[in-house]
Design a protein around this motif. Structure first.
Motif, PDB file in Angstrom:
ATOM      1  N   ILE A   1       0.864  -1.182   0.000  1.00 28.76           N
ATOM      2  CA  ILE A   1       0.000   0.000   0.000  1.00 28.76           C
ATOM      3  C   ILE A   1       0.899   1.229   0.000  1.00 28.76           C
ATOM      4  CG2 ILE A   1      -1.696   1.309   1.326  1.00 28.76           C
ATOM      5  CD1 ILE A   1      -2.741  -1.377   2.355  1.00 28.76           C
ATOM      6  N   ASP A   2       0.615   2.169  -0.868  1.00 28.61           N
ATOM      7  CA  ASP A   2       1.483   3.342  -0.990  1.00 28.61           C
ATOM      8  C   ASP A   2       0.719   4.647  -0.808  1.00 28.61           C
ATOM      9  OD1 ASP A   2       0.072   3.290  -3.315  1.00 28.61           O
ATOM     10  OD2 ASP A   2       1.796   3.203  -4.636  1.00 28.61           O
ATOM     11  N   THR A   3      -0.167   4.661   0.176  1.00 29.50           N
ATOM     12  CA  THR A   3      -0.889   5.885   0.510  1.00 29.50           C
ATOM     13  C   THR A   3      -0.745   6.148   2.002  1.00 29.50           C
ATOM     14  OG1 THR A   3      -2.947   4.676   0.873  1.00 29.50           O
ATOM     15  CG2 THR A   3      -2.596   5.581  -1.324  1.00 29.50           C
TER      16      THR A   3
ATOM     17  N   GLU B   1      -1.295  14.777   4.599  1.00 26.67           N
ATOM     18  CA  GLU B   1       0.120  14.415   4.501  1.00 26.67           C
ATOM     19  C   GLU B   1       0.513  13.905   3.104  1.00 26.67           C
ATOM     20  OE1 GLU B   1       2.538  14.763   6.768  1.00 26.67           O
ATOM     21  OE2 GLU B   1       1.120  15.766   8.104  1.00 26.67           O
ATOM     22  N   ILE B   2      -0.425  13.840   2.174  1.00 27.76           N
ATOM     23  CA  ILE B   2      -0.136  13.319   0.833  1.00 27.76           C
ATOM     24  C   ILE B   2       0.993  14.096   0.160  1.00 27.76           C
ATOM     25  CG2 ILE B   2      -1.090  13.077  -1.507  1.00 27.76           C
ATOM     26  CD1 ILE B   2      -3.720  12.244  -0.227  1.00 27.76           C
ATOM     27  N   VAL B   3       1.026  15.402   0.357  1.00 30.33           N
ATOM     28  CA  VAL B   3       2.057  16.238  -0.261  1.00 30.33           C
ATOM     29  C   VAL B   3       3.443  15.883   0.292  1.00 30.33           C
ATOM     30  CG1 VAL B   3       2.872  18.617  -0.511  1.00 30.33           C
ATOM     31  CG2 VAL B   3       0.439  18.111  -0.654  1.00 30.33           C
ATOM     32  N   ASN B   4       3.511  15.528   1.580  1.00 35.38           N
ATOM     33  CA  ASN B   4       4.796  15.224   2.211  1.00 35.38           C
ATOM     34  C   ASN B   4       5.303  13.818   1.892  1.00 35.38           C
ATOM     35  OD1 ASN B   4       4.760  17.747   3.475  1.00 35.38           O
ATOM     36  ND2 ASN B   4       3.610  16.951   5.199  1.00 35.38           N
ATOM     37  N   TYR B   5       4.393  12.908   1.532  1.00 39.93           N
ATOM     38  CA  TYR B   5       4.762  11.508   1.291  1.00 39.93           C
ATOM     39  C   TYR B   5       4.198  11.020  -0.035  1.00 39.93           C
ATOM     40  CZ  TYR B   5       5.780  11.788   6.252  1.00 39.93           C
ATOM     41  OH  TYR B   5       6.277  12.163   7.466  1.00 39.93           O
ATOM     42  N   PRO B   6       4.782  11.438  -1.171  1.00 38.04           N
ATOM     43  CA  PRO B   6       4.280  10.965  -2.468  1.00 38.04           C
ATOM     44  C   PRO B   6       4.490   9.453  -2.620  1.00 38.04           C
ATOM     45  CG  PRO B   6       6.289  12.238  -2.750  1.00 38.04           C
ATOM     46  CD  PRO B   6       5.924  12.335  -1.305  1.00 38.04           C
ATOM     47  N   ALA B   7       3.666   8.841  -3.447  1.00 36.98           N
ATOM     48  CA  ALA B   7       3.710   7.387  -3.651  1.00 36.98           C
ATOM     49  C   ALA B   7       5.089   6.917  -4.090  1.00 36.98           C
ATOM     50  CB  ALA B   7       2.652   6.975  -4.668  1.00 36.98           C
ATOM     51  N   GLU B   8       5.768   7.670  -4.937  1.00 35.86           N
ATOM     52  CA  GLU B   8       7.094   7.275  -5.411  1.00 35.86           C
ATOM     53  C   GLU B   8       8.078   7.163  -4.251  1.00 35.86           C
ATOM     54  OE1 GLU B   8       5.462  10.012  -6.642  1.00 35.86           O
ATOM     55  OE2 GLU B   8       4.654   9.004  -8.406  1.00 35.86           O
TER      56      GLU B   8
ATOM     57  N   SER C   1       9.845   3.629  -2.682  1.00 33.36           N
ATOM     58  CA  SER C   1      11.301   3.487  -2.716  1.00 33.36           C
ATOM     59  C   SER C   1      11.888   3.055  -1.373  1.00 33.36           C
ATOM     60  CB  SER C   1      11.939   4.812  -3.142  1.00 33.36           C
ATOM     61  OG  SER C   1      11.809   5.774  -2.100  1.00 33.36           O
ATOM     62  N   LEU C   2      11.103   3.120  -0.314  1.00 34.54           N
ATOM     63  CA  LEU C   2      11.621   2.784   1.013  1.00 34.54           C
ATOM     64  C   LEU C   2      11.850   1.288   1.142  1.00 34.54           C
ATOM     65  CD1 LEU C   2       9.336   5.055   3.228  1.00 34.54           C
ATOM     66  CD2 LEU C   2      11.677   5.492   2.484  1.00 34.54           C
ATOM     67  N   GLY C   3      12.944   0.928   1.775  1.00 35.31           N
ATOM     68  CA  GLY C   3      13.241  -0.474   2.047  1.00 35.31           C
ATOM     69  C   GLY C   3      13.677  -0.614   3.495  1.00 35.31           C
ATOM     70  N   PHE C   4      12.826  -1.170   4.321  1.00 38.86           N
ATOM     71  CA  PHE C   4      13.122  -1.324   5.744  1.00 38.86           C
ATOM     72  C   PHE C   4      13.535  -2.754   6.045  1.00 38.86           C
ATOM     73  CE2 PHE C   4       9.921   2.106   5.650  1.00 38.86           C
ATOM     74  CZ  PHE C   4      10.678   3.111   6.237  1.00 38.86           C
ATOM     75  N   PRO C   5      14.427  -2.932   7.016  1.00 37.05           N
ATOM     76  CA  PRO C   5      14.776  -4.292   7.430  1.00 37.05           C
ATOM     77  C   PRO C   5      13.525  -5.040   7.902  1.00 37.05           C
ATOM     78  CG  PRO C   5      16.252  -2.692   8.426  1.00 37.05           C
ATOM     79  CD  PRO C   5      15.160  -1.918   7.757  1.00 37.05           C
TER      80      PRO C   5
END
Length: 106
Positions: free
Chosen positions: A52-54, A60-67, A71-75
């Motif tokens: 899910i990318d929302t 907060e949508i402006v601060n956290y765009p889907a792209e 791109s985040l990769g967490f352990p």
């Protein structure tokens, strides 16, 4: 990998067999590569699952765009694009203390 998981094509549904094996890696990229190689050995068609990318708060949508979220990769978290085959063993993660629920929208 083949020494740790011999006959993975046959044994992947045997939970006792899987519980006796592990591969330790230092980096997530290595885990993703190994998972892809193991998936290639299993019978069946690969299915693509996306995270899910929302955000929950529409302000907060402006601060956290889907792209950015994709791109985040967490352990210990699966990648945004996860390819699995039916019958693949997985570990289900869940938040034991969620602050609030998010509803996925189309």
């Amino acid at each position: 990998m083949f020494l740790i998981f011999p006959d993975v094509q046959i044994q992947y549904s045997n939970l006792e067999w899987l519980a006796e094996r592990a591969i330790l890696t230092a980096k997530n990229v290595d885990v993703n590569d190994l998972n892809f190689k193991i998936q290639q050995l299993l019978l069946g068609k690969l299915v693509l699952y996306k995270s899910i990318d929302t955000v929950c708060d529409t302000n907060e949508i402006v601060n956290y765009p889907a792209e950015f979220l994709n791109s985040l990769g967490f352990p210990s978290m699966p990648p945004h694009h996860l390819q699995l085959k039916v019958g693949s063993p997985i570990i289900l993660l869940r938040n034991l203390n969620p602050p609030r629920l998010c509803i996925a929208r189309d």
